[in-house]
Design a protein around this motif. Sequence first.
Motif, mmCIF file in Angstrom:
data_model
loop_
_atom_site.group_PDB
_atom_site.id
_atom_site.type_symbol
_atom_site.label_atom_id
_atom_site.label_comp_id
_atom_site.label_asym_id
_atom_site.label_seq_id
_atom_site.Cartn_x
_atom_site.Cartn_y
_atom_site.Cartn_z
ATOM 1 N N LYS A 156 37.989 84.613 36.661
ATOM 2 C CA LYS A 156 38.987 85.238 35.679
ATOM 3 C C LYS A 156 38.440 85.886 34.450
ATOM 4 N N ARG A 157 37.353 85.091 34.158
ATOM 5 C CA ARG A 157 36.536 85.515 32.962
ATOM 6 C C ARG A 157 35.689 86.991 33.338
ATOM 7 N N LEU A 158 35.330 86.807 34.686
ATOM 8 C CA LEU A 158 34.727 88.323 35.198
ATOM 9 C C LEU A 158 35.654 89.321 35.118
ATOM 10 N N THR A 159 36.780 89.066 35.574
ATOM 11 C CA THR A 159 37.890 90.305 35.585
ATOM 12 C C THR A 159 37.869 90.620 34.178
ATOM 13 N N HIS A 160 38.042 89.919 33.347
ATOM 14 C CA HIS A 160 38.413 90.073 31.803
ATOM 15 C C HIS A 160 37.031 91.136 31.405
#
Length: 447
Positions: free
Chosen positions: A358-362
């Motif tokens: 999820k952090r990577l998507t952000h």
Amino acid sequence: MAARNRKTSMSKSSNIPSTRSEVESDTEAVSSQRSHGASGQLGDANTGDSFPYASNGVLNTGSSAVGDDVMAIQSSSSGPIRDVIGIFVVAFDTKEGNLLEWCVPQELPLEGVEFRALISGAHTITSDFIYFRQGDYFGAACYEKLTVLSEIERGARMKSVGVIVANYDTLHHHLGYLAQQVSNMLHNPGDYSALEEYYQKRQATIPSSWDTPQKYTSPPVQISKTSPPVDGHGEGFEELLQLYGEQLLVLWRATLLCKRILLFSPPPIGMLCSRVHSISLLGSHTTPGLPSQLLRPLYYVNIADVETLQEQHAYIACTTEKIFEEKTGLLDIYVDNQNIRIPGSVRHLLMINAQDRKRLTHLQCIAQSSRRSVEEFINYFSQLNNKIFSTLFVISQADDNVLKSHHIESMGLHPQHDRAFVSELALTHGFDITTNKDRWKCCPCDY
């Protein structure tokens, strides 16, 4: 202060001072005169401040006037910024190997610089730039190889011209001039007059403590938490994200845990030196009581730096020497291009989970949507790291200092999968917390 010709061939670097000098600086004047184009190049076409290298990282010396332009663009109302502690020339001799050919001033301690400024494998490329640490100071050098009709030189003349400064942020301003001068030195060996003039105009105060050699044991010089622009002085976070993908978060975790990280690449090494700086910023934070830098960036290192690496508890560096792959006692994580090798003893601490994805998507959204993505990347990691460290501090100060799943969730981490990571993080940085395995359950009572 007189210059001197020096020829030394050292088998390993010796200990050098680590006290920082007070150097006059006017960074606001410099930054206000720099403009960023859409391509990431700095300056206008006629300023000489754009970085002289092709897209593959190989230097292009360009106009012969670049040295004067670089000096001029850094000028303020009081004259050029006086940030240069020393200048040197390194050459390759077919009989003696790497030699320190010349330097100014005479008392400048440059043991080992002949191996840092003229990298292993340099004979396979025509030009490059290198960043390195010389004690707690910073060095930059430009290398070039010239084909010559000389049996003594075996058909090739190789030299590097470099500077020593006190602050990493000013290194790239010298690269254009150094690239010009290494070309001049190859075609006009022995003429150091232009280098002496440059030193006199840019000379900084040299601390008297340089007379007393010390080891790399004092706190490191704090590096500005501003990622260099993508102009040869630094590889931006967007490029790191594209290169490593979710593995970038593995490096982030390793940075917080103060691991020893070594990046490998065959020559050229310039862009990898810049990548070292950017990765070190993944640990950015403003938490009181913790080191301002979680990883000490050493930039380029070689086999002559083994003794130095043995003394480091946490660092990030790069090398062109494959032999380091076998020296597992000197490093924790070995990065060969996109291949990140992690020993089994720490692999479970660095594993990617759903929260990281999820952090990577952000982060990908930041890269695509923001013109100021570098600053936003740094702010993102700084805020995340501050949240983690501040939560650990609050737990450590509580009467019930037991780490619970809701604490980890409040950090933005996975409440189960990141338990071992957070526990190791607390141990690494000395937070007094307790992990009660009997109470660690995935149920409401754990909250």
